[in-house]
Scaffold this active site. Structure first.
Site, PDB file in Angstrom:
ATOM      1  N   ASP A  82      18.443 -30.041 -33.803  1.00 40.73           N
ATOM      2  CA  ASP A  82      18.593 -30.551 -32.442  1.00 40.73           C
ATOM      3  C   ASP A  82      19.070 -29.494 -31.445  1.00 40.73           C
ATOM      4  OD1 ASP A  82      17.964 -32.965 -33.569  1.00 40.73           O
ATOM      5  OD2 ASP A  82      19.699 -34.031 -32.773  1.00 40.73           O
ATOM      6  N   HIS A 228      21.956 -28.413 -36.075  1.00 40.18           N
ATOM      7  CA  HIS A 228      21.913 -28.043 -34.661  1.00 40.18           C
ATOM      8  C   HIS A 228      21.714 -26.544 -34.501  1.00 40.18           C
ATOM      9  CE1 HIS A 228      23.991 -31.949 -34.589  1.00 40.18           C
ATOM     10  NE2 HIS A 228      23.537 -32.072 -33.352  1.00 40.18           N
TER      11      HIS A 228
END
Length: 258
Positions: A82, A228
């Site tokens: 992400d 992430h």
């Protein structure tokens, strides 16, 4: 290995929650009249909580369906990354290449527009691109009204579709939050919502050992792994590399359900 199309669940009835809300409030009113406020008031509070709490639960499906795990018992995971693109993207792509893994990058539209070459490089190396809102409004995504919510989803979809040559099929909400206004733009754009089943909290914790311990506890066949890039602690590349090593050591392959 491509997964069945049934995993891609676009919201169909965007206001189905209204029927549950009306039924719950009718039940509360009946209880209040029959048993008085001592029973009616707690029931009222609980009925409201039933519609507020799911807003903050990443795998809750009251307001929009969500895929949180892949079916089957094969040692395969969906690796998702992400918040990019970022300065970390090239190094993460190199790490994925070294380990022979595929991932889906859930990209922020505003960041993708600023760095289109990274979006194209993600695709060139055989990975997926998905929608992670226009500006990633982490503090208030859950409270967006219908127009603001639609703008977050639609602006990102337009930019990513232009850069990728085709529109993304998957959407991930900021922090996994939803509200009653998310399903409508997802339905208009043909987007399915992706949640996760395993996370290491690597967006806020830069300790590689702690992150890996959390990931390992949740790993299993069909897991959707949340990682992430571009985290403020500056160790995202190191964490992704360590996570890929863990997956290989545990005998997991990566798949993209598209």
């Amino acid at each position: 290995m491509t997964r069945p199309a049934t995993l891609h669940r676009i919201p169909r009835r965007t206001h189905a929650w209204l029927a549950w809300l009306a039924a719950s409030q009718l039940a509360v009113a009946v209880l209040w009249i029959a048993a008085g406020w001592r029973w009616g008031l707690p029931a009222l509070l609980l009925s409201h909580a039933a519609f507020i709490v799911p807003v903050f639960l990443p795998r809750a499906t009251l307001y929009a369906p969500a895929l949180s795990r892949l079916p089957g018992d094969e040692r395969q995971v969906w690796l998702t990354i992400d918040d990019g693109p970022s300065d970390d993207t090239p190094a993460i792509l190199d790490a994925l290449d070294r380990h022979g893994m595929q991932a889906t990058f859930f990209l922020v539209g505003q960041r993708a527009q600023a760095r289109p070459e990274l979006v194209r490089e993600i695709l060139r190396r055989g990975h997926g691109v998905a929608n992670h809102t226009w500006s990633h409004p982490q503090a208030w995504f859950w409270a967006l009204g219908p127009r603001a919510m639609a703008a977050q989803v639609e602006r990102a979809q337009a930019v990513l579709g232009e850069l990728a040559g085709q529109p993304p099929r998957w959407f991930r909400a900021v922090a996994g939050h939803t509200n009653p206004f998310l399903a409508a733009p997802l339905r208009r754009l043909g987007l399915a919502r992706a949640a996760w089943s395993v996370r290491g909290y690597d967006a806020v914790d830069g300790d590689v050992v702690r992150v890996l311990q959390r990931l390992q506890r949740g790993l299993g066949p069909g897991a959707i792994v949340l990682l992430h890039e571009g985290a403020p602690h500056g160790r995202s590349v190191e964490i992704v590399e360590a996570a890929l090593c863990l997956l290989r050591e545990q005998g997991y392959a990566s798949v993209i359900p598209e």
